[in-house]
Design an enzyme around this catalytic site. Structure first.
Site, PDB file in Angstrom:
ATOM      1  N   GLY A   1      -3.911  -4.168  -1.981  1.00 16.63           N
ATOM      2  CA  GLY A   1      -4.243  -3.074  -0.857  1.00 16.63           C
ATOM      3  C   GLY A   1      -4.622  -1.774  -1.393  1.00 16.63           C
ATOM      4  O   GLY A   1      -5.390  -0.935  -0.968  1.00 16.63           O
TER       5      GLY A   1
ATOM      6  N   TYR B   1      -1.375  -3.390  -7.027  1.00 11.49           N
ATOM      7  CA  TYR B   1      -1.324  -4.085  -5.622  1.00 11.49           C
ATOM      8  C   TYR B   1      -2.563  -4.204  -4.908  1.00 11.49           C
ATOM      9  O   TYR B   1      -3.122  -3.004  -4.745  1.00 11.49           O
ATOM     10  CB  TYR B   1      -0.130  -3.239  -4.691  1.00 11.49           C
ATOM     11  CG  TYR B   1      -0.158  -3.948  -3.468  1.00 11.49           C
ATOM     12  CD1 TYR B   1       0.371  -5.302  -3.297  1.00 11.49           C
ATOM     13  CD2 TYR B   1      -0.648  -3.379  -2.229  1.00 11.49           C
ATOM     14  CE1 TYR B   1       0.220  -5.657  -1.781  1.00 11.49           C
ATOM     15  CE2 TYR B   1      -0.739  -3.761  -1.173  1.00 11.49           C
ATOM     16  CZ  TYR B   1      -0.332  -5.103  -0.951  1.00 11.49           C
ATOM     17  OH  TYR B   1      -0.272  -5.837   0.255  1.00 11.49           O
TER      18      TYR B   1
ATOM     19  N   ASP C   1      -9.263  -9.192   9.462  1.00 10.71           N
ATOM     20  CA  ASP C   1      -8.745  -8.079   9.036  1.00 10.71           C
ATOM     21  C   ASP C   1      -9.943  -6.848   9.739  1.00 10.71           C
ATOM     22  O   ASP C   1      -9.399  -5.918   9.980  1.00 10.71           O
ATOM     23  CB  ASP C   1      -8.496  -8.074   7.650  1.00 10.71           C
ATOM     24  CG  ASP C   1      -7.499  -7.021   7.588  1.00 10.71           C
ATOM     25  OD1 ASP C   1      -6.805  -6.631   8.302  1.00 10.71           O
ATOM     26  OD2 ASP C   1      -7.566  -6.334   6.229  1.00 10.71           O
TER      27      ASP C   1
ATOM     28  N   LYS D   1      -9.521  -2.123   2.053  1.00  8.29           N
ATOM     29  CA  LYS D   1      -9.292  -0.756   2.936  1.00  8.29           C
ATOM     30  C   LYS D   1      -9.913   0.052   2.535  1.00  8.29           C
ATOM     31  O   LYS D   1     -10.253   1.085   3.501  1.00  8.29           O
ATOM     32  CB  LYS D   1      -7.593  -0.676   3.146  1.00  8.29           C
ATOM     33  CG  LYS D   1      -6.682  -1.966   3.218  1.00  8.29           C
ATOM     34  CD  LYS D   1      -7.024  -2.371   4.643  1.00  8.29           C
ATOM     35  CE  LYS D   1      -6.230  -3.351   4.917  1.00  8.29           C
ATOM     36  NZ  LYS D   1      -6.049  -3.863   6.522  1.00  8.29           N
TER      37      LYS D   1
ATOM     38  N   ASN E   1       6.099  -8.812   1.603  1.00  8.79           N
ATOM     39  CA  ASN E   1       4.770  -8.520   1.546  1.00  8.79           C
ATOM     40  C   ASN E   1       4.080  -9.353   0.420  1.00  8.79           C
ATOM     41  O   ASN E   1       3.027  -9.112  -0.056  1.00  8.79           O
ATOM     42  CB  ASN E   1       4.399  -7.102   1.502  1.00  8.79           C
ATOM     43  CG  ASN E   1       3.083  -6.729   1.614  1.00  8.79           C
ATOM     44  OD1 ASN E   1       2.402  -7.174   2.657  1.00  8.79           O
ATOM     45  ND2 ASN E   1       2.608  -5.871   1.089  1.00  8.79           N
TER      46      ASN E   1
ATOM     47  N   HIS F   1     -10.537  -2.166  12.374  1.00 11.19           N
ATOM     48  CA  HIS F   1      -9.473  -2.900  11.580  1.00 11.19           C
ATOM     49  C   HIS F   1      -9.090  -4.002  12.740  1.00 11.19           C
ATOM     50  O   HIS F   1      -7.991  -3.988  13.350  1.00 11.19           O
ATOM     51  CB  HIS F   1      -8.230  -2.162  11.414  1.00 11.19           C
ATOM     52  CG  HIS F   1      -6.975  -2.854  10.632  1.00 11.19           C
ATOM     53  ND1 HIS F   1      -5.733  -2.179  10.726  1.00 11.19           N
ATOM     54  CD2 HIS F   1      -6.902  -3.807   9.847  1.00 11.19           C
ATOM     55  CE1 HIS F   1      -4.829  -2.890  10.005  1.00 11.19           C
ATOM     56  NE2 HIS F   1      -5.705  -3.732   9.453  1.00 11.19           N
TER      57      HIS F   1
ATOM     58  N   ARG G   1       1.734 -12.308  -1.058  1.00 12.64           N
ATOM     59  CA  ARG G   1       0.185 -12.850  -0.390  1.00 12.64           C
ATOM     60  C   ARG G   1      -0.308 -13.908  -0.910  1.00 12.64           C
ATOM     61  O   ARG G   1       0.059 -14.293  -2.093  1.00 12.64           O
ATOM     62  CB  ARG G   1      -0.518 -11.367  -0.687  1.00 12.64           C
ATOM     63  CG  ARG G   1      -0.054 -10.140  -0.179  1.00 12.64           C
ATOM     64  CD  ARG G   1      -0.784 -10.028   1.120  1.00 12.64           C
ATOM     65  NE  ARG G   1      -0.110  -8.701   2.036  1.00 12.64           N
ATOM     66  CZ  ARG G   1      -0.911  -8.091   2.889  1.00 12.64           C
ATOM     67  NH1 ARG G   1      -1.996  -8.629   3.184  1.00 12.64           N
ATOM     68  NH2 ARG G   1      -0.256  -7.010   3.547  1.00 12.64           N
TER      69      ARG G   1
ATOM     70  N   ASN H   1      -1.315 -18.208  23.205  1.00 14.98           N
ATOM     71  CA  ASN H   1      -2.043 -17.110  23.616  1.00 14.98           C
ATOM     72  C   ASN H   1      -3.562 -17.096  24.304  1.00 14.98           C
ATOM     73  O   ASN H   1      -4.287 -16.365  24.799  1.00 14.98           O
ATOM     74  CB  ASN H   1      -2.076 -16.023  22.263  1.00 14.98           C
ATOM     75  CG  ASN H   1      -0.825 -15.609  22.095  1.00 14.98           C
ATOM     76  OD1 ASN H   1      -0.021 -15.458  22.957  1.00 14.98           O
ATOM     77  ND2 ASN H   1      -0.497 -15.138  20.935  1.00 14.98           N
TER      78      ASN H   1
ATOM     79  N   SER I   1       0.139  -3.774  12.284  1.00 12.29           N
ATOM     80  CA  SER I   1       0.758  -5.053  11.078  1.00 12.29           C
ATOM     81  C   SER I   1       2.040  -5.563  11.910  1.00 12.29           C
ATOM     82  O   SER I   1       2.566  -4.922  12.815  1.00 12.29           O
ATOM     83  CB  SER I   1       1.260  -4.533   9.873  1.00 12.29           C
ATOM     84  OG  SER I   1       2.079  -3.424  10.008  1.00 12.29           O
TER      85      SER I   1
ATOM     86  N   ARG J   1       0.792  -1.124  -0.087  1.00 10.24           N
ATOM     87  CA  ARG J   1       0.033  -0.168  -0.047  1.00 10.24           C
ATOM     88  C   ARG J   1       0.806   1.315   0.011  1.00 10.24           C
ATOM     89  O   ARG J   1       1.936   1.360   0.589  1.00 10.24           O
ATOM     90  CB  ARG J   1      -0.754   0.018   1.112  1.00 10.24           C
ATOM     91  CG  ARG J   1      -1.870  -1.066   1.126  1.00 10.24           C
ATOM     92  CD  ARG J   1      -2.969  -0.804   2.289  1.00 10.24           C
ATOM     93  NE  ARG J   1      -2.356  -1.278   3.728  1.00 10.24           N
ATOM     94  CZ  ARG J   1      -1.875  -0.363   4.681  1.00 10.24           C
ATOM     95  NH1 ARG J   1      -1.760   0.739   4.379  1.00 10.24           N
ATOM     96  NH2 ARG J   1      -1.317  -0.981   5.446  1.00 10.24           N
TER      97      ARG J   1
ATOM     98  N   CYS K   1       2.001  -8.297  14.140  1.00 11.40           N
ATOM     99  CA  CYS K   1       1.803  -8.558  15.328  1.00 11.40           C
ATOM    100  C   CYS K   1       1.139  -9.912  15.366  1.00 11.40           C
ATOM    101  O   CYS K   1       0.672 -10.299  16.388  1.00 11.40           O
ATOM    102  CB  CYS K   1       0.881  -7.495  16.127  1.00 11.40           C
ATOM    103  SG  CYS K   1       1.946  -6.127  16.626  1.00 11.40           S
TER     104      CYS K   1
HETATM  105  C1  OXD Z   1      -2.838  -4.485   6.076  1.00 13.71           C
HETATM  106  C2  OXD Z   1      -3.427  -5.580   5.622  1.00 13.71           C
HETATM  107  O1  OXD Z   1      -1.992  -3.701   5.719  1.00 13.71           O
HETATM  108  O2  OXD Z   1      -4.236  -6.201   6.181  1.00 13.71           O
HETATM  109  O3  OXD Z   1      -3.246  -3.952   7.566  1.00 13.71           O
HETATM  110  O4  OXD Z   1      -2.986  -6.103   4.375  1.00 13.71           O
HETATM  111 MN    MN Z   2      -5.003  -5.066   7.659  1.00 14.41          MN
END
Ligand code: OXD
Ligand code: MN
Length: 592
Positions: free
Chosen positions: A199, A197, A277, A206, A373, A226, A375, A502, A248, A69, A250
């Site tokens: 995103g 791309y 997401d 988004k 990145n 988000h 995907r 977790n 992102s 993005r 995490c």
């Molecule tokens: C982001 C995604 O960038 O979900 O948050 O692609």
């Molecule tokens: Mn995201």
């Protein structure tokens, strides 16, 4: 086609500007998909992967300068600059349309223009929003088929007059100097040009589901966030749902698909994934907050996804998946760094060049086979943990909202806010430290309130105000928590094992929501008593647990300076309640 006059008129206008050779309205059928895939493979835009090993899977490479993005080329175009706020790049709508029109004009000559009616959320659900994306990219069409519900059923729902977001996209020349991602909240429109791309171009994601939707949500009294949505089922069959926001890197997608760890198996938990997401949340007639995932697919990051970090995802992406910018193996399958299986002896890298492990560029840096990145786009229903409620028109009731960040020291493993207003403050002060894998200075703190900083389509001060107002409307408020899986010891080693473990923290969170367990009060919120986190099967002492939940007042007082600095940029627009929370926290930290 359609009887919707406004839609027809808008499509005509776009066609006049972009001048495509032909126009195809997508109906969403399987036959249509077969034809499109074949066309994309014939032109080389897409490669069909080994159909025996990866049935239904496709491969695509984006242009090398078009792999993520582009936040610096992303604008919120409102008549008043202040409405976009310091959190957004801003352009006057008139100027934005003018600049983009020059790039769009004639951009589809020699190409087909596809018209994709799509629904974010189940078609016809009171939560859902309809969009229509016009694009000259088959890749976009094939991805939108997975990520959203598309076709005739959406047009039928729209009828003659239904409202829709106008989403216009053209690859144009894929020229970075002629790339713009423009949002027009006042017109319910998005114009994206010069990129291929995901995103930037899957406009339902988004652009619509966060930037435009956040704007609509504020007007219509709901929340567009988000956030992942997951259900934790107990052996008795009761399922509690959690919505969680993380910046992102995490592990948001991994958490949404968590597999209960060995040590907790005896308790018989089962995790259900609703979304990884985006969450759209509304107050329902029962006074609770209900959430839907508006998407129908996952657009996940490949590197780091493997059978340890996310077995459910590894299962999901075995078929009907579009891979983008990963390494193409000689046998027509795919690979990425920190993925499964041995490092292949050779392959074709994400830029289309022959690749061997250990190859270096002219600066001596290792050349990766897959872009960091890279995907995969996969239908959500293929995920073994997918919730049957994905298609439920009212979604799922949320018991807990969880915010998180990557902090080496400051934030304890988990803490609970004192109330909704304090919880909003906790979300508003969310931050993550950069890792070596991210651009910028390592350890530098990046503030990312509610993980929405790049996605909030209006002034973030007003967004905090909206969260506060929503608190007044939700009768049965979810409790708000903060987690940090990334605290380290004196030697820099992670204190908490993370991944499936977790669930032990989620278990405490849900026990708190049900009022089943006590907690320790600290200046920042309630933390667990070490004995209240089930450590069965974990080699983790109570002493480490104490370290994990410790709150260091001096570190927090230092952190407060960052809060203040961040909030000050919003000036007068910042809600007083947020400053009140800041003062109250300061006082609690300063008192003995
Ligand atoms: C982001 C995604 O960038 O979900 O948050 O692609
Ligand atoms: Mn995201």
């Amino acid at each position: 086609m359609t009887k919707h006059k406004k839609l027809k008129k808008w499509v005509d206008e776009c066609a006049k500007m972009c001048q495509p050779d032909k126009i195809i309205w997508l109906n969403g059928s399987e036959e249509e998909k077969v034809i499109l895939e074949q066309q994309a493979c014939d032109t080389g835009e897409i490669i069909r992967l080994n159909q025996e090993l990866l049935p239904g899977c496709l491969y695509h490479r984006t242009a090398p300068n078009d792999v993520a993005r582009t936040e610096d080329l992303t604008f919120i175009c409102t008549s008043k600059k202040d409405d976009a706020g310091p959190n957004n790049n801003w352009m006057l709508p008139k100027e934005a349309y003018h600049r983009a029109r020059e790039i769009f004009t004639g951009s589809m000559r020699g190409r087909t223009m596809y018209v994709i009616p799509f629904s974010m959320g189940p078609v016809g659900s009171p939560f859902s929003k309809v969009g229509v994306e016009i694009t000259d990219s088959i890749y976009v069409v094939l991805n939108m088929r997975i990520m959203t519900r598309i076709g005739t059923k959406v047009l039928e729902y729209l009828g003659k007059t239904g409202a829709f977001t106008k989403c216009l996209h053209s690859k144009a020349q894929l020229d970075i100097t002629k790339r713009l991602i423009l949002h027009f909240p006042e017109d319910n429109a998005i114009w994206s040009v010069g990129s291929g791309y995901g995103g930037n171009v899957l406009l339902g994601k988004k652009c619509l589901s966060l930037r435009i939707a956040s704007h609509l949500a504020r007007q219509e009294n709901w929340l567009a966030e988000h956030m992942l949505i997951m259900g934790v089922e107990e052996p008795g069959g009761k399922i509690d749902y959690i919505a969680a926001a993380f910046p992102s890197a995490c592990g948001k997608t991994n958490l949404a698909m968590l597999i209960p760890p060995e040590g907790l198996k005896i308790k018989g938990y089962k995790i259900w994934t609703v979304g990884d997401d985006i969450a759209w949340m509304r107050v329902d007639t029962d006074g609770a907050l209900w959430a839907v995932n508006p998407e129908s697919g996952f657009f996940g990051v490949a590197p780091g996804t493997n059978s340890k970090t996310n077995p459910n995802m590894m299962e999901a992406i075995k078929k009907n998946t579009i891979y983008t910018n990963v390494l193409l193996k000689m046998d027509g399958t795919v690979w990425w760094e920190e993925g499964d299986g041995p490092v292949p002896a050779e392959g074709i890298d994400w830029m289309g060049r022959p690749w061997k492990p250990g190859m270096k560029d002219e600066k001596g840096n290792i050349i990766k086979g897959a872009h960091a990145n890279s995907r995969f786009t996969v239908p959500a229903k293929q995920c073994p943990s997918i919730s049957y409620r994905l298609e439920h028109h009212h979604g799922v009731p949320i018991s807990a909202i969880v915010f998180g960040g990557r902090r080496a020291h400051l934030a304890p493993l988990v803490y609970e806010s004192f109330n909704w207003q304090h919880g909003v403050y906790v979300g508003a002060t969310m931050a993550s430290e950069r890792t070596a894998a991210q651009f910028g200075k390592q350890g530098e703190v990046r503030r990312d309130p509610m993980a929405m900083f790049p996605f909030c389509g209006y002034n973030m001060a007003d967004y905090f105000g909206h969260w506060l107002k929503m608190g007044e409307k939700i009768e049965k408020k979810p409790k708000i928590f903060h987690v940090n899986w990334f605290r380290v010891d004196e030697e820099g080693k992670f204190l908490w094992p993370g991944y499936g473990e977790n669930l032990r923290v989620l278990e405490w969170i849900l026990s708190r929501c049900r009022g089943e367990v006590e907690a320790q009060k600290t200046p920042i919120g309630y933390v667990p008593r070490p004995q209240d986190i089930d450590l069965n099967g974990l080699n983790l002492t109570n002493k480490i647990m104490e370290k994990l939940v410790a709150v260091n007042k001096n570190e927090w007082l230092e952190e407060l300076k960052g809060h203040q600095q961040f909030f000050e940029q919003f000036g007068e627009r910042m809600p007083k309640a947020i400053w009140d929370e800041y003062e109250a926290l300061k006082q609690r930290l300063e008192s003995k």
